[in-house]
Design a protein around this motif. Structure first.
Motif, PDB file in Angstrom:
ATOM      1  N   LEU A 186     -93.415  44.624  68.561  1.00 19.45           N
ATOM      2  CA  LEU A 186     -94.515  43.503  69.416  1.00 19.45           C
ATOM      3  C   LEU A 186     -93.812  42.303  69.743  1.00 19.45           C
ATOM      4  O   LEU A 186     -94.405  41.512  70.502  1.00 19.45           O
ATOM      5  CB  LEU A 186     -95.642  43.315  68.455  1.00 19.45           C
ATOM      6  CG  LEU A 186     -96.532  44.348  68.035  1.00 19.45           C
ATOM      7  CD1 LEU A 186     -97.614  43.963  67.096  1.00 19.45           C
ATOM      8  CD2 LEU A 186     -96.955  45.428  68.977  1.00 19.45           C
ATOM      9  N   THR A 239    -101.198  45.686  70.749  1.00 17.80           N
ATOM     10  CA  THR A 239    -100.460  45.567  71.891  1.00 17.80           C
ATOM     11  C   THR A 239     -99.287  44.509  71.856  1.00 17.80           C
ATOM     12  O   THR A 239     -98.445  44.600  72.515  1.00 17.80           O
ATOM     13  CB  THR A 239    -100.974  45.688  73.296  1.00 17.80           C
ATOM     14  OG1 THR A 239    -101.686  44.678  73.619  1.00 17.80           O
ATOM     15  CG2 THR A 239    -101.887  47.142  73.442  1.00 17.80           C
ATOM     16  N   ASN A 240     -99.872  43.354  71.161  1.00 13.58           N
ATOM     17  CA  ASN A 240     -99.104  42.200  71.068  1.00 13.58           C
ATOM     18  C   ASN A 240     -99.146  41.682  69.701  1.00 13.58           C
ATOM     19  O   ASN A 240    -100.058  41.866  69.106  1.00 13.58           O
ATOM     20  CB  ASN A 240     -99.137  41.281  72.331  1.00 13.58           C
ATOM     21  CG  ASN A 240    -100.595  40.706  72.605  1.00 13.58           C
ATOM     22  OD1 ASN A 240    -101.020  39.915  71.500  1.00 13.58           O
ATOM     23  ND2 ASN A 240    -101.116  41.137  73.575  1.00 13.58           N
TER      24      ASN A 240
END
Length: 489
Positions: free
Chosen positions: A47, A102-103
């Motif tokens: 990430l 997703t991050n």
């Protein structure tokens, strides 16, 4: 059908089902931080955001610590079953969200939400055991529940590594889903919805807001203080001042609240006050071992990460055994003060021995000394929870039990950056210039254990002020709805 000695007419089979459901739910929450700690390097690699490495831990610890007190009180109002089921479902949903992050910023957010469910699961099982069982019976069941922490500490790092290597880091979150669903099914079927009469359905919004802001300021300051070279001192001091102001406003709000989330009159009971301080100190002491024993093993003794993890197993097994033995002793004797004193004596011996370690020490010495620390620390979960539960009516058992877990959380949260500061300050000392890297690190870890000796002696001294009330009496149970009684049979 045979019935156990409880406040309610609950069958043996239902008791087994309830304890199984509570242990599964508690295990999911207790495993979480130890699993993610092993997988975090891979998470960051995927990430990105190395500078935010500690924030998924911080956000979880913050919200879980707040939730412990808040939902302990809300369970008094709305019932234990509703709150614990809500906690498990929330934990499962947010675990899925963490897995789909997703991050790093999404992970930090979802970990904060997951912490709310985790806080519920860390406190409600102990509240329910205190409410279901009579004072003398609580000990052995508290010991059984507390052993989950030892089990999770052993399994967590191992599972985290295996799952991450085999199927990827996202599955350390997804694995919570089937386990959480199983816990919900078991508790939906077996657990009566215990509710207290006479509790006004009034939400202490002022208390919730000021309490949340006060802890947020404190946690942010402690997180930033881990690296004084990156964050300016005025930011840290600013957060501490903000936290102090919010705590003053929180006290002001609680004095005026109809149903305060943390009734201040609890502190007028010396057993509650002493047990709160002892939980804070004992938690700090066990974290000195959990953090710095494996660091010493790897960086000073040159052990591999796997062997350092294996070296921790005897310590955590001894913690589990001590917790169960303490519970059995309390159930049989009805006494707990001598165990409180013994806890800090044994813990103190372990810490003193750990403080003697140096670059020439053997792995066997480290193993033996850390195991002694585990023996003493394991008593904490049982002794002080039972002592406060025995000192209050069933109407207050929810908030006093949650408070013990709250002070344990705060103890570890405060201790970690303080210990880190001791290590960094030692390494930066001019006297370290002429030492090798390994010798300097060994001395810095030794200073952590030397500082911990003071905590152990403080805990021992305070333990003598713990009043002992007999556990032989049976507290009267509150009225519960007829359908809850039917479910219990």
């Amino acid at each position: 059908m045979d019935h156990y000695k409880t406040h309610y007419n609950i069958s043996k089979n239902k008791i087994i089902m309830i304890m199984a459901g509570l242990m599964v739910g508690l295990l999911v929450a207790a495993l979480d931080n130890s699993i993610i700690s092993t997988a975090m390097p891979r998470v960051i690699s995927n990430l990105q955001g190395m500078e935010y490495y500690v924030w998924p831990f911080t956000s979880y610890m913050l919200t879980s610590t707040i939730a412990i007190i808040l939902f302990g009180k809300l369970s008094d109002i709305y019932g234990r079953k509703i709150i614990i089921i809500f906690g498990i479902i929330l934990f499962v949903i947010t675990s899925m969200l963490c897995g789909f992050s997703t991050n790093i910023f999404e992970l930090i957010l979802f970990r904060g939400l997951q912490g709310i469910g985790g806080g519920i699961l860390l406190s409600l099982p102990f509240i329910l055991v205190g409410e279901i069982f009579s004072p003398k019976e609580r000990g052995k069941y508290m010991g059984i529940l507390a052993s989950v922490f030892g089990i999770s500490s052993v399994l967590g790092p191992i599972l985290g590594g295996v799952i991450t290597d085999a199927v990827g880091w996202r599955w350390i979150f997804f694995v919570n889903v089937p386990v959480g669903i199983a816990a919900v099914i078991i508790l939906m079927y077996s657990l009566p919805n215990f509710k207290l009469d006479g509790v006004k359905k009034v939400i202490d919004y002022s208390g919730i807001i000021t309490f949340t802001l006060a802890l947020s300021g404190l946690f942010l300051a402690l997180t930033l203080a881990r690296d004084l070279n990156v964050y300016p001192m005025y930011e840290i001091v600013g957060f501490l001042i903000f936290s102090a102001v919010m705590f003053v406003l929180f006290v002001w709000a609680e004095k005026r609240a109809v149903e305060p989330i943390l009734p201040l009159n609890l502190f007028s009971n010396s057993i509650f006050t002493v047990s709160s301080v002892e939980n804070f100190l004992a938690s700090a002491l066990i974290f000195a071992g959990i953090i710095y024993v494996p660091l010493f093993a790897q960086n000073i003794l040159g052990m591999s990460a796997t062997n350092a993890g294996l070296l921790m197993i005897p310590m955590l097994i001894s913690l589990t055994i001590a917790s169960n033995i303490a519970g059995q002793i309390i159930s049989r004797t009805g006494k707990y003060k001598k165990l409180a004193i013994a806890e800090f004596v044994i813990t103190g011996i372990g810490i003193i021995l750990l403080a003697t370690l140096n670059v020439d020490s053997s792995p066997y010495a480290l193993l033996a000394y850390s195991t002694i620390l585990g023996l003493g620390s394991g008593m904490m979960y049982t002794v002080f929870t039972i002592s406060v539960q025995n000192s209050f009516s069933l109407r207050e058992i929810g908030i006093v039990t949650a408070s013990m877990q709250f002070f344990r959380n705060v103890g570890s949260t405060v201790a970690i950056p303080v210990f880190g500061y001791i290590v960094n300050a030692t390494l930066a000392s001019p006297s370290m210039v002429n030492l090798g890297q390994k010798e300097a690190l060994a001395l810095s870890i030794q200073n952590v254990f030397l500082a911990s000796i003071a905590l152990a002696f403080a805990g021992l001294a305070i333990a003598f002020f713990l009043k002992e009330a007999s556990l032989n009496h049976e507290s009267s149970a509150p009225e519960i709805p007829g359908n809850a009684v039917d479910e219990a049979k």
